[in-house]
Design a protein around this motif. Structure first.
Motif, short mmCIF file in Angstrom:
data_model
loop_
_atom_site.label_atom_id
_atom_site.label_comp_id
_atom_site.label_asym_id
_atom_site.label_seq_id
_atom_site.Cartn_x
_atom_site.Cartn_y
_atom_site.Cartn_z
N ARG B 68 3.47 -12.39 -4.38
CA ARG B 68 4.28 -12.28 -3.17
C ARG B 68 4.85 -10.90 -2.93
O ARG B 68 6.07 -10.75 -2.71
CB ARG B 68 5.37 -13.35 -3.14
N TYR B 69 3.96 -9.89 -3.00
CA TYR B 69 4.40 -8.57 -2.62
C TYR B 69 3.22 -7.75 -2.12
O TYR B 69 2.05 -8.07 -2.38
CB TYR B 69 5.09 -7.82 -3.78
N SER B 70 3.57 -6.70 -1.37
CA SER B 70 2.58 -5.75 -0.89
C SER B 70 3.17 -4.35 -1.03
O SER B 70 4.38 -4.16 -0.92
CB SER B 70 2.23 -6.03 0.57
N LEU B 71 2.29 -3.38 -1.24
CA LEU B 71 2.69 -1.99 -1.38
C LEU B 71 1.91 -1.13 -0.40
O LEU B 71 0.71 -1.34 -0.19
CB LEU B 71 2.41 -1.50 -2.81
N LEU B 72 2.60 -0.19 0.19
CA LEU B 72 1.97 0.79 1.07
C LEU B 72 2.14 2.16 0.43
O LEU B 72 3.27 2.57 0.13
CB LEU B 72 2.61 0.78 2.47
N TYR B 73 1.03 2.85 0.20
CA TYR B 73 1.05 4.18 -0.41
C TYR B 73 0.78 5.24 0.65
O TYR B 73 -0.19 5.11 1.41
CB TYR B 73 -0.02 4.30 -1.49
N ILE B 74 1.62 6.25 0.67
CA ILE B 74 1.39 7.39 1.55
C ILE B 74 1.21 8.61 0.66
O ILE B 74 2.12 8.95 -0.11
CB ILE B 74 2.58 7.61 2.52
#
Lengths: 115, 110
Positions: B68-74
Protein backbone atom coordinates in the motif's frame (compact mmCIF):
# COMPACT_ATOMS: atom_id res chain seq x y z
CA UNK A 1 -6.01 14.91 -30.19
CA UNK A 2 -7.84 17.52 -28.15
CA UNK A 3 -7.86 17.19 -24.40
CA UNK A 4 -10.62 17.93 -21.91
CA UNK A 5 -11.87 21.48 -22.25
CA UNK A 6 -13.80 23.58 -19.74
CA UNK A 7 -15.56 26.90 -19.86
CA UNK A 8 -15.50 29.53 -18.62
CA UNK A 9 -11.93 29.59 -17.34
CA UNK A 10 -12.89 32.14 -14.69
CA UNK A 11 -16.26 33.06 -13.22
CA UNK A 12 -16.96 35.76 -10.67
CA UNK A 13 -20.47 35.86 -9.25
CA UNK A 14 -22.40 37.38 -6.40
CA UNK A 15 -23.61 35.36 -3.46
CA UNK A 16 -27.04 33.90 -4.15
CA UNK A 17 -26.71 33.74 -7.94
CA UNK A 18 -26.75 30.49 -9.95
CA UNK A 19 -23.78 29.44 -12.09
CA UNK A 20 -23.26 26.87 -14.83
CA UNK A 21 -19.90 25.32 -15.62
CA UNK A 22 -19.27 23.34 -18.79
CA UNK A 23 -17.02 20.39 -19.59
CA UNK A 24 -16.21 18.82 -22.96
CA UNK A 25 -14.53 15.43 -22.44
CA UNK A 26 -12.00 13.77 -24.70
CA UNK A 27 -13.82 12.36 -27.72
CA UNK A 28 -14.72 8.70 -27.20
CA UNK A 29 -14.32 8.78 -23.42
CA UNK A 30 -17.37 7.25 -21.80
CA UNK A 31 -16.65 8.30 -18.21
CA UNK A 32 -16.75 11.89 -16.97
CA UNK A 33 -15.95 13.20 -13.49
CA UNK A 34 -16.28 16.51 -11.66
CA UNK A 35 -13.90 17.45 -8.83
CA UNK A 36 -13.43 20.56 -6.71
CA UNK A 37 -10.14 22.01 -5.46
CA UNK A 38 -10.18 24.57 -2.70
CA UNK A 39 -7.21 26.88 -2.33
CA UNK A 40 -4.08 25.02 -1.25
CA UNK A 41 -5.82 21.64 -1.01
CA UNK A 42 -6.14 18.43 -2.95
CA UNK A 43 -9.09 17.57 -5.17
CA UNK A 44 -12.44 16.38 -3.84
CA UNK A 45 -14.73 14.16 -5.93
CA UNK A 46 -18.18 15.57 -6.72
CA UNK A 47 -19.99 13.41 -9.31
CA UNK A 48 -19.28 10.69 -11.89
CA UNK A 49 -21.06 9.74 -15.15
CA UNK A 50 -20.52 6.44 -16.97
CA UNK A 51 -22.38 5.87 -20.23
CA UNK A 52 -26.12 5.55 -19.70
CA UNK A 53 -25.84 4.43 -16.08
CA UNK A 54 -27.25 6.54 -13.27
CA UNK A 55 -24.59 9.04 -12.12
CA UNK A 56 -22.72 8.56 -8.85
CA UNK A 57 -23.63 11.72 -6.92
CA UNK A 58 -22.07 10.66 -3.63
CA UNK A 59 -19.59 13.55 -3.53
CA UNK A 60 -22.01 16.44 -4.05
CA UNK A 61 -21.76 18.65 -0.93
CA UNK A 62 -25.37 19.87 -0.92
CA UNK A 63 -28.58 19.84 -2.93
CA UNK A 64 -27.57 23.20 -4.42
CA UNK A 65 -25.17 21.23 -6.64
CA UNK A 66 -26.37 19.27 -9.66
CA UNK A 67 -24.92 18.03 -12.93
CA UNK A 68 -26.14 16.73 -16.25
CA UNK A 69 -24.51 14.96 -19.13
CA UNK A 70 -25.83 14.68 -22.69
CA UNK A 71 -25.10 11.15 -23.88
CA UNK A 72 -21.36 10.64 -23.85
CA UNK A 73 -20.46 14.24 -24.53
CA UNK A 74 -20.82 17.59 -22.81
CA UNK A 75 -21.56 17.92 -19.09
CA UNK A 76 -22.83 20.92 -17.15
CA UNK A 77 -22.32 21.44 -13.41
CA UNK A 78 -24.86 23.81 -11.89
CA UNK A 79 -24.52 25.49 -8.51
CA UNK A 80 -27.67 27.23 -7.29
CA UNK A 81 -27.76 30.07 -4.76
CA UNK A 82 -23.97 30.24 -4.59
CA UNK A 83 -22.27 30.75 -1.25
CA UNK A 84 -18.79 32.08 -0.52
CA UNK A 85 -17.63 28.61 0.52
CA UNK A 86 -18.32 27.46 -3.05
CA UNK A 87 -15.31 29.48 -4.22
CA UNK A 88 -12.86 26.97 -5.66
CA UNK A 89 -11.48 25.59 -8.89
CA UNK A 90 -13.86 23.08 -10.46
CA UNK A 91 -12.08 20.46 -12.55
CA UNK A 92 -13.51 17.98 -14.98
CA UNK A 93 -11.86 14.71 -16.00
CA UNK A 94 -12.67 11.95 -18.47
CA UNK A 95 -11.50 8.39 -19.00
CA UNK A 96 -11.94 5.66 -21.58
CA UNK A 97 -13.10 2.98 -19.11
CA UNK A 98 -11.60 0.11 -21.10
CA UNK A 99 -11.89 -3.03 -18.98
CA UNK A 100 -9.84 -2.27 -15.85
CA UNK A 101 -7.90 0.59 -17.48
CA UNK A 102 -9.35 3.95 -16.52
CA UNK A 103 -6.65 6.61 -16.49
CA UNK A 104 -8.28 9.97 -15.90
CA UNK A 105 -7.29 13.11 -17.82
CA UNK A 106 -8.12 16.55 -16.46
CA UNK A 107 -9.21 19.79 -18.02
CA UNK A 108 -7.77 23.20 -17.06
CA UNK A 109 -10.56 23.93 -14.59
CA UNK A 110 -12.97 26.79 -13.96
CA UNK A 111 -11.97 29.16 -11.16
CA UNK A 112 -15.17 30.24 -9.38
CA UNK A 113 -15.15 33.24 -7.07
CA UNK A 114 -18.28 34.04 -5.08
CA UNK A 115 -18.29 37.57 -3.68
CA UNK B 1 -13.26 6.04 2.93
CA UNK B 2 -9.71 5.41 1.84
CA UNK B 3 -6.94 7.59 3.28
CA UNK B 4 -4.09 8.82 1.06
CA UNK B 5 -1.08 10.40 2.73
CA UNK B 6 1.81 12.02 0.92
CA UNK B 7 5.22 12.92 2.26
CA UNK B 8 6.98 15.20 2.58
CA UNK B 9 4.40 18.00 2.39
CA UNK B 10 7.06 20.49 1.27
CA UNK B 11 10.41 20.01 -0.42
CA UNK B 12 13.06 22.47 -1.53
CA UNK B 13 15.79 21.23 -3.84
CA UNK B 14 18.79 22.71 -5.56
CA UNK B 15 18.72 22.23 -9.32
CA UNK B 16 20.33 18.93 -10.23
CA UNK B 17 19.39 17.14 -7.00
CA UNK B 18 17.40 13.91 -6.80
CA UNK B 19 14.32 13.30 -4.66
CA UNK B 20 11.79 10.66 -3.65
CA UNK B 21 8.15 11.42 -2.95
CA UNK B 22 6.02 8.90 -1.10
CA UNK B 23 2.32 8.03 -1.18
CA UNK B 24 0.75 5.71 1.40
CA UNK B 25 -2.83 4.49 1.11
CA UNK B 26 -5.02 2.68 3.59
CA UNK B 27 -6.87 0.13 1.44
CA UNK B 28 -6.47 -1.98 -1.70
CA UNK B 29 -6.66 -0.02 -4.96
CA UNK B 30 -7.20 -0.76 -8.64
CA UNK B 31 -5.88 2.54 -9.97
CA UNK B 32 -3.09 4.86 -8.87
CA UNK B 33 -2.04 7.98 -10.70
CA UNK B 34 0.69 10.58 -10.12
CA UNK B 35 0.06 14.14 -11.30
CA UNK B 36 2.09 17.32 -11.47
CA UNK B 37 0.07 20.49 -10.95
CA UNK B 38 1.97 23.31 -12.56
CA UNK B 39 1.90 26.93 -11.31
CA UNK B 40 -1.02 27.65 -13.67
CA UNK B 41 -3.12 24.94 -12.01
CA UNK B 42 -3.10 22.42 -14.84
CA UNK B 43 -2.94 18.78 -13.72
CA UNK B 44 -0.45 16.90 -15.87
CA UNK B 45 -0.54 13.11 -15.93
CA UNK B 46 2.81 11.63 -14.95
CA UNK B 47 2.08 7.95 -14.38
CA UNK B 48 -0.82 5.52 -14.37
CA UNK B 49 0.69 2.87 -12.10
CA UNK B 50 -1.60 0.60 -10.04
CA UNK B 51 1.38 -1.76 -9.65
CA UNK B 52 4.94 -2.23 -10.82
CA UNK B 53 7.57 0.23 -12.03
CA UNK B 54 7.54 2.72 -14.89
CA UNK B 55 10.04 5.27 -16.13
CA UNK B 56 9.61 8.37 -18.26
CA UNK B 57 12.77 10.38 -18.78
CA UNK B 58 14.01 11.77 -15.47
CA UNK B 59 10.93 10.51 -13.64
CA UNK B 60 10.14 7.02 -12.49
CA UNK B 61 7.53 5.51 -10.21
CA UNK B 62 7.05 2.30 -8.29
CA UNK B 63 3.86 1.01 -6.70
CA UNK B 64 3.91 -1.89 -4.25
CA UNK B 65 0.19 -2.57 -4.05
CA UNK B 66 0.49 -5.35 -1.45
CA UNK B 67 2.23 -2.94 0.93
CA UNK B 68 0.00 0.00 0.00
CA UNK B 69 2.51 2.57 -1.10
CA UNK B 70 3.91 4.24 -4.18
CA UNK B 71 7.09 6.22 -4.76
CA UNK B 72 7.84 8.90 -7.32
CA UNK B 73 11.52 9.51 -8.12
CA UNK B 74 12.73 12.73 -9.66
CA UNK B 75 16.32 12.74 -10.85
CA UNK B 76 18.46 15.70 -11.90
CA UNK B 77 15.69 18.11 -10.91
CA UNK B 78 15.07 21.26 -12.97
CA UNK B 79 13.33 24.51 -12.06
CA UNK B 80 10.46 23.49 -14.33
CA UNK B 81 9.79 20.55 -11.99
CA UNK B 82 8.49 23.01 -9.40
CA UNK B 83 4.83 22.71 -8.47
CA UNK B 84 2.64 20.32 -6.52
CA UNK B 85 2.79 16.55 -6.99
CA UNK B 86 -0.39 14.63 -6.25
CA UNK B 87 -0.95 10.94 -5.78
CA UNK B 88 -4.52 9.73 -6.35
CA UNK B 89 -6.09 6.29 -6.03
CA UNK B 90 -9.28 4.44 -6.89
CA UNK B 91 -10.30 2.11 -4.09
CA UNK B 92 -11.24 -1.44 -5.07
CA UNK B 93 -14.98 -2.05 -5.44
CA UNK B 94 -15.80 1.51 -4.46
CA UNK B 95 -16.64 3.27 -7.69
CA UNK B 96 -14.24 4.91 -10.10
CA UNK B 97 -13.57 8.26 -8.47
CA UNK B 98 -10.03 9.28 -7.55
CA UNK B 99 -9.20 10.05 -3.93
CA UNK B 100 -6.32 12.52 -3.76
CA UNK B 101 -3.55 12.90 -1.23
CA UNK B 102 -2.68 16.30 0.14
CA UNK B 103 0.22 16.73 -2.29
CA UNK B 104 3.93 17.47 -2.05
CA UNK B 105 4.84 21.07 -2.86
CA UNK B 106 8.24 21.08 -4.62
CA UNK B 107 10.40 24.10 -5.23
CA UNK B 108 13.56 23.66 -7.29
CA UNK B 109 16.00 26.53 -6.94
CA UNK B 110 18.48 27.45 -9.70
Amino acid sequence: GAGVSQSPSNKVTEKGKDVELRCDPISGHTALYWYRQRLGQGLEFLIYFQGNSAPDKSGLPSDRFSAERTGESVSTLTIQRTQQEDSAVYLCASSAQLDSYNEQFFGPGTRLTVL
Amino acid sequence: GIQVEQSPPDLILQEGANSTLRCNFSDSVNNLQWFHQNPWGQLINLFYIPSGTKQNGRLSATTVATERYSLLYISSSQTTDSGVYFCAVVRNNAGNMLTFGGGTRLMVKP
